[in-house]
Design a protein around this motif. Structure first.
Motif, PDB file in Angstrom:
ATOM      1  N   GLY A  71       0.828  -1.203   0.000  1.00  0.00           N
ATOM      2  CA  GLY A  71       0.000   0.000   0.000  1.00  0.00           C
ATOM      3  C   GLY A  71       0.861   1.251   0.000  1.00  0.00           C
ATOM      4  N   ARG A  72       0.366   2.299   0.668  1.00  0.00           N
ATOM      5  CA  ARG A  72       1.058   3.595   0.650  1.00  0.00           C
ATOM      6  C   ARG A  72       1.541   3.962   2.056  1.00  0.00           C
ATOM      7  NH1 ARG A  72      -2.828   7.321  -1.310  1.00  0.00           N
ATOM      8  NH2 ARG A  72      -2.798   8.632   0.517  1.00  0.00           N
ATOM      9  N   ALA A  89       3.489  -1.135  -3.853  1.00  0.00           N
ATOM     10  CA  ALA A  89       4.017  -0.358  -2.729  1.00  0.00           C
ATOM     11  C   ALA A  89       4.416   1.040  -3.186  1.00  0.00           C
ATOM     12  CB  ALA A  89       5.222  -1.064  -2.120  1.00  0.00           C
ATOM     13  N   ARG A  90       4.047   2.035  -2.394  1.00  0.00           N
ATOM     14  CA  ARG A  90       4.416   3.429  -2.633  1.00  0.00           C
ATOM     15  C   ARG A  90       4.896   3.997  -1.309  1.00  0.00           C
ATOM     16  NH1 ARG A  90       3.987   1.484  -6.699  1.00  0.00           N
ATOM     17  NH2 ARG A  90       2.765   1.977  -8.525  1.00  0.00           N
ATOM     18  N   ILE A  91       6.162   4.383  -1.237  1.00  0.00           N
ATOM     19  CA  ILE A  91       6.721   4.941  -0.005  1.00  0.00           C
ATOM     20  C   ILE A  91       7.260   6.323  -0.307  1.00  0.00           C
ATOM     21  CG2 ILE A  91       8.452   4.704   1.810  1.00  0.00           C
ATOM     22  CD1 ILE A  91       8.285   1.689   1.417  1.00  0.00           C
ATOM     23  N   ALA A  92       6.796   7.320   0.449  1.00  0.00           N
ATOM     24  CA  ALA A  92       7.303   8.687   0.363  1.00  0.00           C
ATOM     25  C   ALA A  92       7.983   8.981   1.692  1.00  0.00           C
ATOM     26  CB  ALA A  92       6.164   9.672   0.098  1.00  0.00           C
ATOM     27  N   GLY A  93       9.269   8.704   1.759  1.00  0.00           N
ATOM     28  CA  GLY A  93      10.031   8.898   2.986  1.00  0.00           C
ATOM     29  C   GLY A  93      11.286   8.057   2.945  1.00  0.00           C
ATOM     30  N   ASP A  94      12.194   8.339   3.861  1.00  0.00           N
ATOM     31  CA  ASP A  94      13.436   7.583   3.929  1.00  0.00           C
ATOM     32  C   ASP A  94      13.183   6.193   4.489  1.00  0.00           C
ATOM     33  OD1 ASP A  94      14.689   9.786   2.912  1.00  0.00           O
ATOM     34  OD2 ASP A  94      15.614  10.392   4.804  1.00  0.00           O
ATOM     35  N   VAL A  95      13.952   5.220   3.999  1.00  0.00           N
ATOM     36  CA  VAL A  95      13.775   3.828   4.365  1.00  0.00           C
ATOM     37  C   VAL A  95      15.083   3.280   4.929  1.00  0.00           C
ATOM     38  CG1 VAL A  95      13.269   1.525   3.460  1.00  0.00           C
ATOM     39  CG2 VAL A  95      12.031   3.510   2.577  1.00  0.00           C
ATOM     40  N   ARG A  96      14.999   2.648   6.089  1.00  0.00           N
ATOM     41  CA  ARG A  96      16.147   1.964   6.694  1.00  0.00           C
ATOM     42  C   ARG A  96      15.782   0.491   6.813  1.00  0.00           C
ATOM     43  NH1 ARG A  96      19.774   5.595   8.298  1.00  0.00           N
ATOM     44  NH2 ARG A  96      19.088   7.708   8.710  1.00  0.00           N
ATOM     45  N   TYR A  97      16.713  -0.379   6.407  1.00  0.00           N
ATOM     46  CA  TYR A  97      16.415  -1.817   6.353  1.00  0.00           C
ATOM     47  C   TYR A  97      17.681  -2.626   6.580  1.00  0.00           C
ATOM     48  CZ  TYR A  97      18.626  -1.277   1.869  1.00  0.00           C
ATOM     49  OH  TYR A  97      19.538  -0.980   0.899  1.00  0.00           O
ATOM     50  N   ALA A  98      17.522  -3.839   7.083  1.00  0.00           N
ATOM     51  CA  ALA A  98      18.640  -4.773   7.200  1.00  0.00           C
ATOM     52  C   ALA A  98      18.747  -5.601   5.919  1.00  0.00           C
ATOM     53  CB  ALA A  98      18.464  -5.668   8.416  1.00  0.00           C
ATOM     54  N   ALA A  99      17.610  -6.035   5.384  1.00  0.00           N
ATOM     55  CA  ALA A  99      17.547  -6.759   4.117  1.00  0.00           C
ATOM     56  C   ALA A  99      16.344  -6.223   3.346  1.00  0.00           C
ATOM     57  CB  ALA A  99      17.402  -8.258   4.355  1.00  0.00           C
ATOM     58  N   LEU A 100      16.469  -6.186   2.010  1.00  0.00           N
ATOM     59  CA  LEU A 100      15.430  -5.591   1.178  1.00  0.00           C
ATOM     60  C   LEU A 100      15.070  -6.520   0.031  1.00  0.00           C
ATOM     61  CD1 LEU A 100      13.725  -3.104   0.228  1.00  0.00           C
ATOM     62  CD2 LEU A 100      15.762  -2.342  -0.991  1.00  0.00           C
ATOM     63  N   GLN A 104       9.157  -5.500  -8.940  1.00  0.00           N
ATOM     64  CA  GLN A 104       8.985  -4.539 -10.018  1.00  0.00           C
ATOM     65  C   GLN A 104       7.656  -3.815  -9.842  1.00  0.00           C
ATOM     66  OE1 GLN A 104       9.450  -6.239 -13.889  1.00  0.00           O
ATOM     67  NE2 GLN A 104       8.745  -4.412 -14.936  1.00  0.00           N
ATOM     68  N   GLY A 105       7.681  -2.496  -9.948  1.00  0.00           N
ATOM     69  CA  GLY A 105       6.488  -1.675  -9.794  1.00  0.00           C
ATOM     70  C   GLY A 105       6.478  -0.893  -8.486  1.00  0.00           C
ATOM     71  N   ALA A 106       7.198  -1.374  -7.478  1.00  0.00           N
ATOM     72  CA  ALA A 106       7.269  -0.663  -6.197  1.00  0.00           C
ATOM     73  C   ALA A 106       8.028   0.647  -6.386  1.00  0.00           C
ATOM     74  CB  ALA A 106       7.957  -1.526  -5.150  1.00  0.00           C
ATOM     75  N   VAL A 107       7.601   1.692  -5.656  1.00  0.00           N
ATOM     76  CA  VAL A 107       8.204   3.018  -5.787  1.00  0.00           C
ATOM     77  C   VAL A 107       8.607   3.550  -4.413  1.00  0.00           C
ATOM     78  CG1 VAL A 107       7.783   5.417  -6.485  1.00  0.00           C
ATOM     79  CG2 VAL A 107       6.830   3.542  -7.837  1.00  0.00           C
TER      80      VAL A 107
END
Length: 131
Positions: A71-72, A89-100, A104-107
């Protein structure tokens, strides 16, 4: 952490059509199909999973071990173990992750920051010094 071990059960649901404002803290697992305005945090000390479905909108900070987004999300996102970004997936913001894992299509409109432990940094430093 989630490779061979059983994932925590989804115990909480914010249903489609629901709108929640404020800080949310959860244990084990949570699924969001509705709208949340405020931060979402898993309780520390036990594994957690957060599912943000295709119909969900989250406006605020997100903190959990394993996060699955389709989602968003508008705000920073922190996935201590694994972040899975599904095609919508739509993310407007900084992302911190250990594994990602990103389909295709996620933004993502923000910066990606890989989490590293002090031990990993030390190993990388030592390897660089042993030419």
């Amino acid at each position: 952490m989630f490779g061979k071990k059983k994932q925590p059960p989804i115990r909480s649901l914010i249903a489609h059509g629901s709108k929640i404002s404020g800080e949310i803290k959860f244990s084990d697992g949570m699924r969001i199909d509705g709208e949340v305005h405020g931060s979402i945090r898993s309780n520390e000390g036990s594994p957690s999973i957060l599912v943000i479905s295709e119909t969900a909108v989250v406006k605020g900070e997100v903190y959990a071990d394993h996060v699955i987004v389709n989602g968003r999300v508008e705000g920073p996102l922190y996935a201590a173990v694994l972040l899975e970004l599904q095609p919508k997936a739509r993310i407007a913001g900084d992302v911190r992750y250990a594994a990602l894992e990103m389909h295709q299509g996620a933004v993502i409109e923000g910066q990606l920051h890989a989490l590293t432990t002090a031990a990993e940094k030390t190993v990388l430093t030592l390897a660089a010094n042993n030419r």
